[in-house]
Structures are given as structure tokens and as C-alpha cells.
Scaffold this motif. Structure first.
Motif, PDB file in Angstrom:
ATOM      1  N   SER A  33       0.137  -1.579   0.025  1.00 58.48           N
ATOM      2  CA  SER A  33      -0.371  -0.005  -0.156  1.00 58.48           C
ATOM      3  C   SER A  33       0.848   1.199  -0.175  1.00 58.48           C
ATOM      4  N   GLU A  34       1.652   1.132   0.664  1.00 56.21           N
ATOM      5  CA  GLU A  34       2.992   2.624   0.782  1.00 56.21           C
ATOM      6  C   GLU A  34       3.453   2.759  -0.938  1.00 56.21           C
ATOM      7  N   ALA A  35       3.829   1.194  -1.626  1.00 57.05           N
ATOM      8  CA  ALA A  35       4.670   2.395  -2.817  1.00 57.05           C
ATOM      9  C   ALA A  35       2.900   2.837  -3.357  1.00 57.05           C
ATOM     10  N   ARG A  36       1.858   2.071  -3.229  1.00 56.40           N
ATOM     11  CA  ARG A  36       1.160   2.785  -4.518  1.00 56.40           C
ATOM     12  C   ARG A  36       0.405   4.140  -3.952  1.00 56.40           C
ATOM     13  N   ALA A  37       0.756   4.257  -2.389  1.00 56.51           N
ATOM     14  CA  ALA A  37       0.180   5.723  -2.218  1.00 56.51           C
ATOM     15  C   ALA A  37       1.237   6.820  -2.889  1.00 56.51           C
ATOM     16  N   ALA A  38       2.822   6.288  -3.006  1.00 56.01           N
ATOM     17  CA  ALA A  38       3.990   6.427  -3.681  1.00 56.01           C
ATOM     18  C   ALA A  38       4.196   7.183  -4.590  1.00 56.01           C
ATOM     19  N   LEU A  39       3.193   6.388  -5.873  1.00 62.38           N
ATOM     20  CA  LEU A  39       3.280   6.360  -7.065  1.00 62.38           C
ATOM     21  C   LEU A  39       2.486   7.277  -7.527  1.00 62.38           C
ATOM     22  N   LEU A  40       0.965   7.248  -6.493  1.00 58.93           N
ATOM     23  CA  LEU A  40      -0.336   8.066  -6.327  1.00 58.93           C
ATOM     24  C   LEU A  40      -0.259   9.389  -5.877  1.00 58.93           C
ATOM     25  N   ARG A  41       1.208  10.325  -5.446  1.00 59.16           N
ATOM     26  CA  ARG A  41       1.644  11.293  -5.055  1.00 59.16           C
ATOM     27  C   ARG A  41       2.668  11.787  -6.451  1.00 59.16           C
ATOM     28  N   ARG A  42       3.231  10.291  -7.149  1.00 59.60           N
ATOM     29  CA  ARG A  42       4.381  11.474  -8.519  1.00 59.60           C
ATOM     30  C   ARG A  42       3.613  11.609  -9.731  1.00 59.60           C
ATOM     31  N   LEU A  43       2.417  11.079  -9.362  1.00 59.88           N
ATOM     32  CA  LEU A  43       1.706  10.522 -10.934  1.00 59.88           C
ATOM     33  C   LEU A  43       0.321  11.081 -10.943  1.00 59.88           C
ATOM     34  N   GLY A  44      -0.109  11.766  -9.529  1.00 59.26           N
ATOM     35  CA  GLY A  44      -1.634  11.736  -9.714  1.00 59.26           C
ATOM     36  C   GLY A  44      -2.458  10.997 -10.423  1.00 59.26           C
ATOM     37  N   LEU A  45      -4.175  10.753  -9.967  1.00 59.55           N
ATOM     38  CA  LEU A  45      -4.801   9.680 -10.499  1.00 59.55           C
ATOM     39  C   LEU A  45      -4.924   9.500 -11.878  1.00 59.55           C
ATOM     40  N   PHE A  46      -4.867  10.299 -12.294  1.00 62.04           N
ATOM     41  CA  PHE A  46      -4.889  10.470 -14.152  1.00 62.04           C
ATOM     42  C   PHE A  46      -3.807   9.534 -14.525  1.00 62.04           C
TER      43      PHE A  46
END
Lengths: 487, 587
Positions: A291-304
Motif C-alpha cells: 500500500s505504501e508503494a501505491r500511495a507513493a506512486l499516486l503522489r508522483r503521478l496523480g490518479l490520471f
């Protein structure tokens, strides 16, 4: 001799009256030699720092949920990595910094933000060689003090002199305060910055229309409409959509991040859809990817960005970080923005700096106009100004862009083309090297603008504009007829 | 309520029966107006659509909403456009599918069609109990005058949903707008939209709450796409995740519930009044009959009743005069006031022109003037309502003494005991029902009159072309002769002055017309109201006189029988009256 060399030579002839004037002269000269100063401005959370990172290609400026840029920060090219705080009461002081997970962390230590006039980050980077980029605190936020620092930088505050040559203005939608800022920037600064030295970007374009798959093409439509809006057209040279976050991620993407994306693509498609439904679900729902990896990815890329990257990988368009980075940069729209910056700022860099220098010098000369040498210097300046056709052309461009002339759309296009910095063929809209077509076009347009100028109902300013165009075409005609450029 | 109506019928007072039935109907279907406000492109229209589960408001990536849109219940889909024509207010019926033409900036930029509002009726179950949702043009886009126009509408709404999104914390402008909106309408909920897109919405929400820390505001994180999907798939869990059910529940509890209790209050006092009217003749006669010296008492009561009837007739003449005098004074006064403020603004604006170059500053300048004028006009309209309220109070006093013949239970006590006891409710809100009763609330109750309130949005569309005809002056500073430039600027200023004068004249005319119309509606509403009241009162008095005369003429045994019947009728009244308190005790 180049324009800036002529100006510099002229400054050597001046006999400053006092210490302050001498200092000011020195400042003007050094600024002529410096790269162009381009500020990134906009309302709070318009994505200024993210765009700066995307332009430099490194995560230098911090960006998170709140208002995070509180101090004006200059990013210059240099030989070493270095951060200096320029203090409000004069002097400067080195500041500690470290790189953390690719990000630049600046520690002010005992310094309070209100003591600092600006931070100067020197960073060896090819991207900064041509222009110094300036990150600014947002307008219209809760931190009025930080906003005050931005206004001072642009010379909007009472008694301030602007320090910026050009501005990249970010807006999410055309807000009344955006127009108000650009207007006051145009009005307030010494050099009368103008549509010719402002470009705008419709930022956070990936969030338009609820981050749908076609968000960026929707954003392009919006930007096109804004670009046609006479109120905005009068304030900047153009508007393009840009998704700063995607561009930043594209410039700094790592293989480990792509590995997480690939792990998500490996999930059953129903589970993927479920995860991609909302940001919360993506970051928090149970899934075999941490889940942390996903959250970090979301911060980097945004949902789009996440949705888009997943689709890219799923459909086989990209597999490696390199491939995905390339397509992220391509979809972000940053290329068009860079082109626009290049066209309007980089290629006009010398011209814009020269104009800034001339207007600063004029101010000095006016202050000294009680003395004969001061008046003579002023006259010299005016002579120099009148003898530089590129300055006239820049003036014409401002004039046309600001919409005060009643031009048809095709005439408008024509002026933009002629005022471009480039070879004669491009400016004439002729095939390269085809001299006879170039001459033909130039002659035809000279005739056209003569007629336009003679039109009995033409206003004074229209006559002036027509006159300037005739002279530009004459210059181009000479260029097309000889091997040497006219200037 | 059915009991009260039955008594009215039994007592042969069809006029009261009708009044009671109307009050009961009002209770069954409370008109509650919930208004969405916020900066533009924050997802207000999307929020409306997500609440209703259908696409009522046009939502576009690009264009924003440019007219007030009121959505309420109707058996069949319908849309009406309210505007101002040459001969007063116009209401044009259009198909629902055409509503977007009037609502969106795409086809109605800056509301150039000059409509006041679009009323949309849809057969949606959520709206069946009388809830109306108002979508407003967002503030902050080009056209700042919208903000001023919306404030004109806020005093009639029952609750606000302030809409912001999760992409950024509230900015300074939004916060200012929020604070002003809360002054106009104290019940405010904060909706944070687009939480599905932004993982950091919790941080944003915390920051926003921090900014609003002075008053606890309930906040609602929302995700419209989830709601949409949940409704399509009938997925309750997903719907809960979207946040919409919580928002709806809160709208019901805080806004609809509050309005209902205010309406209940009013209905109860209407019922109590009807009972009082009935009790008046019965009580008088009963008291006279129970008096040991019957004959004497009867004639004294008769004399008193005749006296009161006469007074009432005089009052009847007086109230009509008070009303018409009051309103004609008001008309003159407000007309003068409007002239005065517009004249002052014109002077100010002319001074401003001296300092500017109309070519460069025109749009911003006009926007400023428009905003100011609408705010001025808003003050005039507010004054109109306050003054109308005063007139109503004065009339109420002249006839008010006659309304409580039931000594033990007074209408005021009933309403007092029915008043909501909500400690969390701010003072301003507590005083609101009184204002609603007489002022703006009456307008809303009046047929279609409520929308006269939305007077200002149509005004925003009035514009005047920028005076650029003469062409702009030189920006080629070095070459242009200074005098020529001055001369040109002066010419443009002259043109700007003419345009300005024309604009302010148009606006003043239009505002004046709307103000008069508003006053007409107010006056008509008050007249109808008092006419009914006077009718009821005088019927009651006539009835008393007639009953007393009959008793006076009757013999002893007939009087005894009469007394018994009167007592049972009176008891029934008192019992029903006491029963009116019960719903409150239970709730």
C-alpha cells in the motif's frame, strides 16, 4: 555589433553623478550579460513548483498539499551545487541543503522566512544555462506575506523595480485574479512587460473533467478557447495545456516505480478497475501490492497519471521506465510549452534584456535630466532605440497582441509570423531557399500594408503599425535579395 | 389539523376551514430552498447531478454555469425561464432539453440573455417533499458581478452548501466569500468535491477546517463518479463511500428539518388562530350566560361586541390606508435613494476615468462599477423589505388586540412552545422566522413572487461596448508626439464618459423597474394577507353580536340548553387547542 553590445558601449559613455547611479549602471550592465530571468507565477496550487521541476528535469522545488513555496527561489546554472539566502537587510548567507530521495531539501536553520528576500539555488544544469528560472509563492493564498514577496519581485508593489524579464503564468481556469495579475504585471513594471514576454499555461491539465481518459485533449480545447479570448490574448503570447505532474514524473521516473505499475497490471482486471476508481481506493484498498508503494506512486503521478500509465503498460505501449517516461513527457504537453518558451523567450532573450536595459537606463537618464550630459545621454538612447528595427518589431508585437488594433485574424497571424526571430523565409511564410517567392511575398505585403496605412479611416496607431510592417518587409526584401542578413 | 378543519366545518366557518386546509398542505410539502455556492469550476453542477442521480445541470470541462438554476419537483419534466421583458416580468416555458442554452456560459456567456433564473421541474423522488436545489454561477471567473448578484438571493434560501474541491486549500477569495455568505444565511455546509482524484484530500480538508476554525462547519468529502456508479449498479456500499448519502442526510436534518419546524410553528399558530376565531363568539356568549345576572351581562357583552365590531370596521379602513400610504412613501423614498446612489457612483466613476486609459482598463473598470451598483441596489432592495416588514407590523398592531379571546391558551403561547429549542443554533437564525413571516418569506409564499428576489442576475448581463472605436493610442513611445497621444487619450475618455453615462442610465432604469415590481408584489401579498385576516375577524365579531342578540331574546329554558351546547363546543375547542401542543411534546 549586437544590440546588447551597443547598449553596453553606450553605458560606458555615461558619467554617473553619484555612487547610487554608478551602482545602478553596473547592475544594468551585469544584467545584460546574465541569462534571461523567467519567473513562474500563478495562484496558489497552480502547480508552479511542479512545472519548474519538469522544466529543469529534477525535483528541486518542494510541492505538497498545502501552500508550500513561501520564499521566492532563483534557480541558476553554475559550476557547483549551492544554496544561498539573500537577506532582506542586505548580505547573504549560505544555507544547508541535502538531497533526499531525489528531492532537494533546504534547511533554513535559524533563519526565518520573513528575513529572507530570496533563495538562490545554483545547480549545474544544461536546462538552466539559457535562462534563470524563478519559483514564486502563489497569489491569492492565505499567506499574504509570501504573496507580498512575489509582488515585489515583479515590481508590482509601490516603489519596487521589477527583477524579472519574462513570466510563465500558470492558471487552472481563467480566473479573474489571473487576468488582474497579468494586467498589473503589464502595467507596473519599468520595462512595460507585455504580451510578448508572457506565456500562459493551463496547468494541472490532467485533472480537467474528472481526470477522464481524454482529459488532456479536453484541456487542449479549453486552452484554445482561452487563446482566442481577446482579454487573455491581450495579456500573453499564447496558452497551452500542460500536466506538470506527468512531465515531472516523466523526467524523473525510476525503474522501481514502473515495477509497481507492472505488478498492478498483473492483477485480475476487475481488481485493477476497482483500485483505479478513486485515489483512496488506489492507495488504501487491500491488494497484493504494498500500500505504501501505491500511495507513493499516486503522489508522483496523480490518479490520471496512474490510470494512464496502467493503460500504457497493459496495452503494451510501454514496458520499461524509459519507455513510460517518454510517453509521459509526450502526453504532458510540456514540449509545446517549451517550444513556446523557446520561441518567445529564449530566441528573444537578447532583445528582451536589451529592452529592459534601455528602459532602466532611460529612468536613470530622466533622473539626471537636469544636467546637459544627462539629456544628451537620453537622446543617445532614443537614437539607439529608433535605429534597432527588432525593437520596433517587438513594440509592434506588443501592440498587436494587446488587441488595441482592429486586425483580422489572418492579419494577426501575419504579424506574429513576421515578428518571429528566425530566418527570412520562415518569417515570410515562404519555402526555405526560394528567393523569388520570398521577394514576391515581401513586395505584395509591402503594397498591402501601404494601402492599409493610407486608408482614410485608419487610426493613428493603425498607420503606425502599418508603417512598422512595411519597414519590416523592406528589411526582409533586402535579406531575400542578398546573401547577408540586413542587420 | 384534520380535527381543526372539522371543527371549522361544524362551526360553519368555511373561510377558516379553507385557511386551515392550506396550512395543513403547506406542512405536508415544505418548500425548502438549498443553494449551492462557491468558486466557479469547483463542481457545483456535478454535485447537483450526483445528488439527483440524473443530468439536470449541464456540466462541461470548459464552460461554467451563468444563470441561477432552481430545481424542484414536478410531475413531468419542465423548464421555465424567468426574465424581464419590456412589460414587466416574463416567464417563458421551454423544454427541459433547451435549459442548457440559458444556463451554460457556452450559449449564454456572462448571462447576456439577461435572464433572472431558470426554473427546472423534474419528477425526482428526492425533491417530492418540497426540496429545491439552486445551482448558482460560480464566483471568480471573468464577471465578478455574479458574486454581488448571488448575495441578493441568499436571504431567501434556507441553507447553503459551500462547494470547494480537493485540489487545493481554500484561497483568500473563497474564504471572504464564505464569510459573507454565512452572514446572509447562517446554515452552511461545506462540500469538498473531487476527493476521488486527490489522495491528499484529508490534508486539504484539515487545512480548510483550520481556516474556518472560528465557526464549526460540518464538512462533507464527496466523490461524484462513485455516486454515479453506485446509483447505476445499486451498490449501497459504494454510494456510502461517495459521501453523498451523508450530505443528503445532513441537508434533510439541518436544513429541511429546520425549515419544517419553522413551518410547523407557523401552521400551528394558524390553527390556533382559527380556533381563537371560533372561540371568540362562543366564549363571549358563554361567559354572559354563566353570569348570575344574565340579562344585564348579556346586554353589556352585546354593547361591547358592537363597539368592537365598529372599531374593527374603523381599523379596516385604517389598515388599507396605512398600507397604501406606507407603500407610496416607500416607492418615492427608494426611488430617490436609488437615484442618489447611482448619481454618486456616476460621479465617482467619472473621476476614475480621468485617471485611466479606457483602452487598457475598460473591462476591469466596468466590472468594478457593475459590482458596486449591484451591491448598492441590493441595499435598496433590502431596505424595501425591511420597510415593508415595518408596515406589516404597524397594521398588525392596529388589529392585533382582537386575536386572543381564549384567555387560557394564546396563539403566541402555542407558537412559543412550538419554537425549536436547538441550543446550537446561532442567534441570527433564531430571529429568522419572524423576518421570514413578514418579509422575504411572504414573497416566497406568494405565487411565483419568490423569484422576484432573483432580481440581480439578469442585471449582470447588461453591458456596454468598450469605447475602442477611435482606436488605441501609441504604445510606440519614442516616436509618437506627446500632445497627439494626450489628445487621443482625452478623446477616448470622452467616449468612455458617454458610454458610462448610457450604461448607468440603463442600469438605473432597469433596477428602478425591478424595485417597483418587487414593491408591487410585496404590497399585493400584504394586502391579500390582511384582507383575509380582517374578513375572519369581522366574521367572528358579527357572529358574536348575532349570538348575543339571539340569547338576549330567548327564554330561560332555551338559554339553559344554549349554555350546555356552548359549553360542549367550547370544551371541544379547548381540547383541540391543547392537542396542538402535543406533536411538539412528542417530537
Amino acid at each position: 555589433m549586437s544590440l546588447s553590445a551597443r547598449i553596453e558601449a553606450l553605458t560606458r559613455t555615461a558619467a554617473p553623478q553619484d555612487e547610487a547611479a554608478r551602482g545602478e549602471l553596473e547592475r544594468i550592465r551585469s544584467r545584460l550579460r546574465e541569462p534571461l530571468r523567467v519567473a513562474i507565477a500563478g495562484r496558489v496550487k497552480a502547480g508552479k513548483s511542479t512545472l519548474l521541476n519538469a522544466l529543469v528535469g529534477q525535483r528541486l522545488a518542494a510541492s505538497d498539499a498545502g501552500e508550500c513555496t513561501r520564499i521566492v527561489t532563483w534557480y541558476r546554472d553554475g559550476l557547483t551545487y549551492d544554496v544561498t539566502a539573500m537577506l532582506r537587510e542586505g548580505g547573504s548567507q549560505p544555507v544547508l541543503f541535502r538531497r533526499d530521495d531525489g528531492r532537494l531539501e533546504i534547511e533554513l536553520g535559524a533563519l526565518r522566512p520573513e528575513q529572507v528576500r530570496r533563495l538562490e539555488v545554483t545547480w549545474p544544469s544544461a536546462r538552466l544555462a539559457g535562462m534563470t528560472l524563478i519559483d514564486t509563492p502563489g497569489l491569492d493564498g492565505m499567506d499574504t506575506e509570501a504573496e507580498g514577496r512575489t509582488r515585489a519581485l515583479f515590481g508590482l508593489a509601490e516603489g519596487e523595480v521589477g527583477e524579472v524579464d519574462a513570466v510563465i503564468y500558470l492558471m487552472r481556469h481563467a480566473h479573474a485574479s489571473d487576468a488582474a495579475f497579468l494586467e498589473s504585471f503589464r502595467d507596473a513594471s519599468v520595462a512595460k512587460p507585455s504580451p510578448a514576454n508572457a506565456v500562459a499555461a493551463l496547468s494541472r491539465a490532467d485533472e480537467i473533467g474528472s481526470a477522464r481518459a481524454d482529459a488532456l485533449s479536453a484541456a487542449a480545447t479549453v486552452a484554445e478557447r482561452y487563446a482566442r479570448d481577446p482579454r487573455l490574448r491581450a495579456l500573453c503570447a499564447g496558452i497551452v495545456p500542460v500536466a506538470g505532474l506527468l512531465a515531472e514524473a516523466g523526467a524523473t521516473l525510476r525503474e522501481s516505480e514502473v515495477a509497481v505499475l507492472r505488478a498492478i497490471v498483473a492483477l485480475p482486471s476487475a481488481q485493477q478497475d476497482d483500485l483505479l476508481l478513486s485515489a483512496d481506493r488506489f492507495a488504501n484498498r487491500y491488494a497484493p501490492v504494498a500500500s505504501e508503494a501505491r500511495a507513493a506512486l499516486l503522489r508522483r503521478l496523480g490518479l490520471f497519471g496512474v490510470r494512464w500509465s496502467v493503460a500504457q503498460i497493459r496495452e503494451g505501449h510501454a514496458q520499461t521506465a524509459q519507455e513510460l517516461a517518454t510517453s509521459l513527457v509526450a502526453v504532458s504537453g510540456i514540449r509545446r510549452l517549451i517550444e513556446m518558451i523557446d520561441e518567445n523567450f529564449a530566441r528573444r532573450s537578447e532583445l528582451l534584456r536589451a529592452r529592459m536595459a534601455i528602459s532602466s537606463l532611460k529612468r536613470l537618464a530622466r533622473a539626471a535630466s537636469t544636467h546637459a550630459p544627462g539629456r544628451a545621454f537620453h537622446a543617445e538612447l532614443e537614437r539607439l532605440e529608433a535605429s534597432a528595427p527588432e525593437l520596433t518589431l517587438l513594440g509592434l508585437l506588443d501592440f498587436v497582441l494587446s488587441g488595441v488594433l482592429d486586425l483580422t485574424d489572418s492579419e494577426h497571424e501575419e504579424v506574429l509570423r513576421v515578428a518571429r526571430i528566425g530566418d527570412a523565409a520562415t518569417r515570410l511564410g515562404a519555402p526555405a531557399g526560394d528567393r523569388s517567392t520570398m521577394r514576391e511575398i515581401a513586395n505584395e505585403r509591402i503594397e498591402y500594408w501601404r494601402q492599409r496605412g493610407f486608408d482614410p479611416i485608419a487610426t493613428g496607431s493603425m498607420r503606425e503599425a502599418a508603417d512598422a510592417l512595411v519597414r519590416s518587409y523592406e528589411g526582409l526584401l533586402v535579406e531575400a535579395s542578398t546573401d547577408q542578413p540586413a542587420t | 389539523m384534520a380535527d381543526v378543519a372539522a371543527i371549522c366545518r361544524d362551526e360553519k366557518r368555511p373561510d377558516l376551514e379553507r385557511a386551515v386546509r392550506i396550512a395543513a398542505a403547506r406542512l405536508a410539502r415544505t418548500d425548502t430552498v438549498v443553494c449551492l455556492v462557491g468558486e466557479y469550476k469547483k463542481g457545483k453542477s456535478t454535485l447537483v447531478n450526483a445528488i439527483l442521480g440524473t443530468d439536470v445541470c449541464p456540466v462541461e470541462d470548459d464552460f461554467a454555469t451563468s444563470a441561477l438554476t432552481v430545481i424542484s419537483y414536478a410531475e413531468a419534466p419542465i423548464a421555465k425561464v424567468h426574465g424581464m421583458g419590456a412589460n414587466g416580468r416574463t416567464i417563458e416555458e421551454i423544454g427541459l432539453e433547451r435549459a442548457a442554452e440559458f444556463v451554460s456560459e457556452r450559449s449564454n456567456p456572462a448571462n447576456e440573455k439577461r435572464i433572472d433564473l431558470v426554473e427546472i421541474g423534474v419528477p425526482n423522488e428526492l425533491l417530492r417533499d418540497g426540496l429545491s436545489i439552486v445551482d448558482t454561477p460560480g464566483i471568480g471567473g471573468f464577471g465578478r458581478a455574479y458574486a454581488a448578484a448571488i448575495f441578493g438571493f441568499l436571504p431567501v434560501v434556507d441553507g447553503l452548501v459551500f462547494v470547494t474541491d480537493a485540489s487545493a486549500p481554500l484561497n483568500a477569495q473563497e474564504l471572504r466569500f464564505f464569510i459573507r455568505a454565512r452572514q446572509a444565511c447562517p446554515t452552511v455546509l461545506l462540500a469538498l468535491t473531487k476527493t476521488d482524484l486527490h489522495a491528499s484530500w484529508r490534508e486539504i480538508l484539515e487545512i480548510d477546517r483550520g481556516h474556518l476554525s472560528d465557526g464549526a462547519v460540518e464538512t462533507f468529502p464527496l466523490a461524484a463518479p462513485l455516486r454515479r456508479r453506485a446509483l447505476a449498479a445499486r451498490d449501497q456500499e459504494l454510494d456510502d463511500e461517495s459521501g453523498y448519502p451523508t450530505l443528503l442526510a445532513s441537508i434533510r436534518r439541518q436544513i429541511v428539518g429546520r425549515t419544517q419546524s419553522a413551518v410547523l410553528d407557523r401552521t400551528m399558530s394558524d390553527a390556533a388562530r382559527a380556533l381563537n376565531q371560533l372561540a371568540s363568539p362562543i366564549g363571549a356568549e358563554l361567559r354572559a350566560l354563566e353570569d348570575p345576572s344574565q340579562g344585564e351581562a348579556l346586554s353589556r357583552q352585546l354593547a361591547e361586541a358592537e363597539q368592537r365590531a365598529r372599531e374593527l370596521r374603523d381599523a379596516g379602513a385604517r389598515w388599507a390606508v396605512t398600507l397604501s400610504d406606507g407603500f407610496s412613501d416607500l416607492r418615492t423614498e427608494l426611488d430617490q435613494r436609488l437615484r442618489e446612489v447611482t448619481r454618486r457612483r456616476l460621479q465617482e466613476a467619472e473621476r476614475e476615468i480621468e485617471k485611466m486609459d479606457p483602452v487598457v482598463d475598460w473591462d476591469r473598470y466596468m466590472e468594478g462599477i457593475r459590482t458596486q451598483l449591484i451591491e448598492d441596489a441590493y441595499a435598496c432592495f433590502e431596505a424595501a423589505h425591511d420597510a415593508a416588514e415595518d408596515v406589516a407590523k404597524r397594521i398588525g398592531q392596529t388589529i392585533g388586540e382582537e386575536t386572543s379571546p381564549l384567555a387560557d391558551v394564546r396563539a403566541e403561547d402555542v407558537s412559543a412552545s412550538l419554537a425549536p429549542r436547538d441550543p446550537g443554533r446561532p442567534e441570527a437564525a433564531r430571529s429568522a422566522p419572524g423576518r421570514l413571516e413578514w418579509g422575504l418569506g411572504m414573497l416566497r409564499g406568494a405565487q411565483g413572487g419568490g423569484y422576484t428576489i432573483a432580481w440581480a442576475t439578469g442585471i449582470v448581463g447588461i453591458t456596454v461596448a468598450a469605447p475602442v472605436a477611435l482606436g488605441a493610442g501609441a504604445l510606440f513611445a519614442a516616436k509618437f508626439v506627446l500632445d497627439e497621444r494626450k489628445r487621443q487619450t482625452e478623446r477616448r475618455r470622452q467616449e468612455a464618459r458617454t458610454a458610462l453615462k448610457q450604461y448607468i442610465d440603463t442600469l438605473q432604469f432597469e433596477l428602478g423597474r425591478r424595485l417597483q415590481q418587487n414593491l408591487n408584489v410585496l404590497q399585493r401579498t400584504l394586502r391579500d394577507h390582511f384582507q383575509t385576516r380582517m374578513q375572519e375577524l369581522s366574521t367572528a365579531q358579527t357572529e358574536t353580536v348575532r349570538a348575543l342578540q339571539a340569547s338576549l331574546g330567548a327564554d330561560q329554558s332555551a338559554r339553559k340548553a344554549r349554555q350546555a351546547s356552548l359549553r360542549s363546543r367550547h370544551e371541544r375547542l379547548v381540547k383541540t387547542h391543547a392537542a396542538l401542543r402535543r406533536p411538539l411534546a412528542q417530537g
